[in-house]
Design an enzyme around this catalytic site. Structure first.
Site, PDB file in Angstrom:
ATOM      1  N   GLY A  34      44.714  -1.060  62.546  1.00  0.00           N
ATOM      2  CA  GLY A  34      44.824  -0.558  64.272  1.00  0.00           C
ATOM      3  C   GLY A  34      44.482   0.642  64.078  1.00  0.00           C
ATOM      4  O   GLY A  34      45.339   1.678  65.200  1.00  0.00           O
ATOM      5  N   SER A  35      44.805   1.688  62.857  1.00  0.00           N
ATOM      6  CA  SER A  35      45.465   3.137  63.338  1.00  0.00           C
ATOM      7  C   SER A  35      44.563   3.516  64.501  1.00  0.00           C
ATOM      8  O   SER A  35      44.465   5.150  64.766  1.00  0.00           O
ATOM      9  CB  SER A  35      45.661   4.109  61.845  1.00  0.00           C
ATOM     10  OG  SER A  35      44.569   4.058  61.024  1.00  0.00           O
ATOM     11  N   ASN A  36      43.017   3.550  63.461  1.00  0.00           N
ATOM     12  CA  ASN A  36      41.828   4.635  64.753  1.00  0.00           C
ATOM     13  C   ASN A  36      41.899   3.810  65.909  1.00  0.00           C
ATOM     14  O   ASN A  36      41.719   4.323  67.006  1.00  0.00           O
ATOM     15  CB  ASN A  36      40.509   3.941  63.484  1.00  0.00           C
ATOM     16  CG  ASN A  36      40.334   4.977  62.946  1.00  0.00           C
ATOM     17  OD1 ASN A  36      40.100   6.717  63.052  1.00  0.00           O
ATOM     18  ND2 ASN A  36      40.189   4.769  61.716  1.00  0.00           N
ATOM     19  N   SER A  70      33.002  10.369  58.555  1.00  0.00           N
ATOM     20  CA  SER A  70      30.824  10.091  59.306  1.00  0.00           C
ATOM     21  C   SER A  70      31.709   9.291  60.705  1.00  0.00           C
ATOM     22  O   SER A  70      31.781   8.288  60.027  1.00  0.00           O
ATOM     23  CB  SER A  70      29.942   9.772  58.009  1.00  0.00           C
ATOM     24  OG  SER A  70      29.771  10.496  57.349  1.00  0.00           O
ATOM     25  N   ASN A  97      30.440   3.409  65.014  1.00  0.00           N
ATOM     26  CA  ASN A  97      31.429   2.883  63.230  1.00  0.00           C
ATOM     27  C   ASN A  97      31.795   4.195  62.474  1.00  0.00           C
ATOM     28  O   ASN A  97      31.235   5.655  63.409  1.00  0.00           O
ATOM     29  CB  ASN A  97      30.670   2.432  61.960  1.00  0.00           C
ATOM     30  CG  ASN A  97      31.166   1.807  61.409  1.00  0.00           C
ATOM     31  OD1 ASN A  97      32.619   1.640  61.471  1.00  0.00           O
ATOM     32  ND2 ASN A  97      31.328   1.335  60.310  1.00  0.00           N
ATOM     33  N   HIS A 136      33.283   5.618  59.060  1.00  0.00           N
ATOM     34  CA  HIS A 136      32.928   5.632  57.188  1.00  0.00           C
ATOM     35  C   HIS A 136      33.155   6.705  57.181  1.00  0.00           C
ATOM     36  O   HIS A 136      33.673   7.841  57.418  1.00  0.00           O
ATOM     37  CB  HIS A 136      31.742   5.903  57.152  1.00  0.00           C
ATOM     38  CG  HIS A 136      31.473   4.807  55.698  1.00  0.00           C
ATOM     39  ND1 HIS A 136      31.236   3.673  55.590  1.00  0.00           N
ATOM     40  CD2 HIS A 136      31.409   6.250  55.148  1.00  0.00           C
ATOM     41  CE1 HIS A 136      31.816   3.864  53.783  1.00  0.00           C
ATOM     42  NE2 HIS A 136      31.530   5.288  53.507  1.00  0.00           N
ATOM     43  N   ASP A 193      25.874   0.958  57.267  1.00  0.00           N
ATOM     44  CA  ASP A 193      26.494   2.742  57.275  1.00  0.00           C
ATOM     45  C   ASP A 193      24.777   3.707  57.589  1.00  0.00           C
ATOM     46  O   ASP A 193      24.832   4.804  56.680  1.00  0.00           O
ATOM     47  CB  ASP A 193      26.857   3.324  56.016  1.00  0.00           C
ATOM     48  CG  ASP A 193      27.986   1.784  56.230  1.00  0.00           C
ATOM     49  OD1 ASP A 193      28.823   2.032  57.153  1.00  0.00           O
ATOM     50  OD2 ASP A 193      28.536   1.563  54.728  1.00  0.00           O
ATOM     51  N   GLU A 228      40.377  10.671  60.203  1.00  0.00           N
ATOM     52  CA  GLU A 228      39.524  10.034  60.910  1.00  0.00           C
ATOM     53  C   GLU A 228      40.167  10.204  61.978  1.00  0.00           C
ATOM     54  O   GLU A 228      38.979   9.645  63.668  1.00  0.00           O
ATOM     55  CB  GLU A 228      39.383   8.865  59.901  1.00  0.00           C
ATOM     56  CG  GLU A 228      38.655   8.179  59.228  1.00  0.00           C
ATOM     57  CD  GLU A 228      38.746   7.335  58.671  1.00  0.00           C
ATOM     58  OE1 GLU A 228      38.968   6.099  59.233  1.00  0.00           O
ATOM     59  OE2 GLU A 228      38.420   7.179  57.701  1.00  0.00           O
TER      60      GLU A 228
HETATM   61  C1  GRF Z   1      39.071   3.111  58.430  1.00  0.00           C
HETATM   62  O1  GRF Z   1      38.910   3.951  56.958  1.00  0.00           O
HETATM   63  C2  GRF Z   1      37.535   3.264  58.373  1.00  0.00           C
HETATM   64  O2  GRF Z   1      37.132   4.157  57.983  1.00  0.00           O
HETATM   65  C3  GRF Z   1      37.085   1.958  58.462  1.00  0.00           C
HETATM   66  O3  GRF Z   1      38.230   0.780  58.270  1.00  0.00           O
HETATM   67  C4  GRF Z   1      39.033   1.603  58.514  1.00  0.00           C
HETATM   68  C5  GRF Z   1      39.757   1.091  59.057  1.00  0.00           C
HETATM   69  O4  GRF Z   1      41.248   1.431  59.187  1.00  0.00           O
HETATM   70  N1  GRF Z   1      35.637   1.380  58.482  1.00  0.00           N
HETATM   71  P1  GRF Z   1      42.561   1.608  61.056  1.00  0.00           P
HETATM   72  O5  GRF Z   1      42.487  -0.001  60.920  1.00  0.00           O
HETATM   73  O6  GRF Z   1      41.613   2.027  61.324  1.00  0.00           O
HETATM   74  O7  GRF Z   1      43.657   2.039  60.440  1.00  0.00           O
END
Ligand code: GRF
Length: 213
Positions: free
Chosen positions: A31-33, A156, A122, A124, A165, A194
């Site tokens: 869940g970091s993004n 990306s 998304n 990647h 992708d 990211e």
């Molecule tokens: C990230 O590395 C993203 O590039 C990929 O899934 C991962 C998700 O990481 N699509 P997080 O759960 O957001 O930490």
């Protein structure tokens, strides 16, 4: 107007309608993004609100993080026969404009892609079109980048289509691959990138929507 006017400086953002985001996390996601996107909405970097987080499981690190941030959560399980309807209902009830995949590993039903054309994004962890496609996820991506002897990697943000992708890239940024890198050290460097790039990409998409383009 004085030379320094914060309202003027942020005028572009404020002239754009606030968007409503859905964030689709994965079953094993950290869940970091999601955190980065929700934080960017709250700080004003993105003119949007996170309307709903959708998870394939009811318990995960990402779900815990969503609770911590007081985000609304819905569970939609990809293996359920009514997955497409459950997902569409969750997105419609939250009235979302943009769907951000953040760790979801399963393909979206075609009905969902058709309901939000060009509005499903998304992230990647590589410089697409290199190192993308089926099987290219998590450590597999970084191992392949290192094995290929690449001098740089990156991330990306792309529009989601029916193929893994392959949709148009909205934004990508690179970072070096350094001597002695392992998949883990490279993954850490790319993940930090990211968290910068995803909010900027979402902001770009919202601004384009505001332009009618
Ligand atoms: C990230 O590395 C993203 O590039 C990929 O899934 C991962 C998700 O990481 N699509 P997080 O759960 O957001 O930490």
């Amino acid at each position: 107007m004085s030379a320094y006017d914060p309202a003027h400086l942020t005028g572009k953002t404020e002239s754009v309608k606030r968007a409503r985001l859905a964030i689709l996390v994965g079953s094993k996601g950290r869940g970091s993004n999601m955190r980065a996107l929700a934080g960017a909405c709250r700080s004003g970097q993105i003119p949007a609100d996170v309307a709903v987080v959708v998870s394939p499981v009811s318990e995960s690190q990402a779900v815990d993080a969503a609770h911590e941030m007081d985000l609304a959560i819905q569970v939609a399980r990809p293996k359920d026969p009514d997955y497409a309807t459950a997902l569409l209902t969750a997105l419609a009830q939250a009235n979302v404009d943009i769907v951000c995949l953040a760790g979801l590993m399963t393909k979206l039903p075609v009905e969902v892609l058709q309901a939000y054309p060009g509005r499903i994004l998304n992230i990647h962890p590589a410089l697409l079109p290199k190192f993308g496609g089926k099987g290219m996820y998590g450590h597999h991506v970084h191992e392949a980048v290192i094995a290929a002897g690449e001098a740089e990697s990156g991330c990306s943000v792309h529009v989601v289509t029916e193929e893994y992708d392959e949709g148009p890239v909205v934004l990508q940024e690179s970072c070096p691959v350094v001597p002695g890198d392992t998949a883990e050290t490279l993954a850490t460097r790319v993940l930090a990138l990211e968290h910068q790039v995803y909010p900027r990409a979402v902001r770009l998409v919202i601004e384009r929507m505001g332009d009618g383009s």
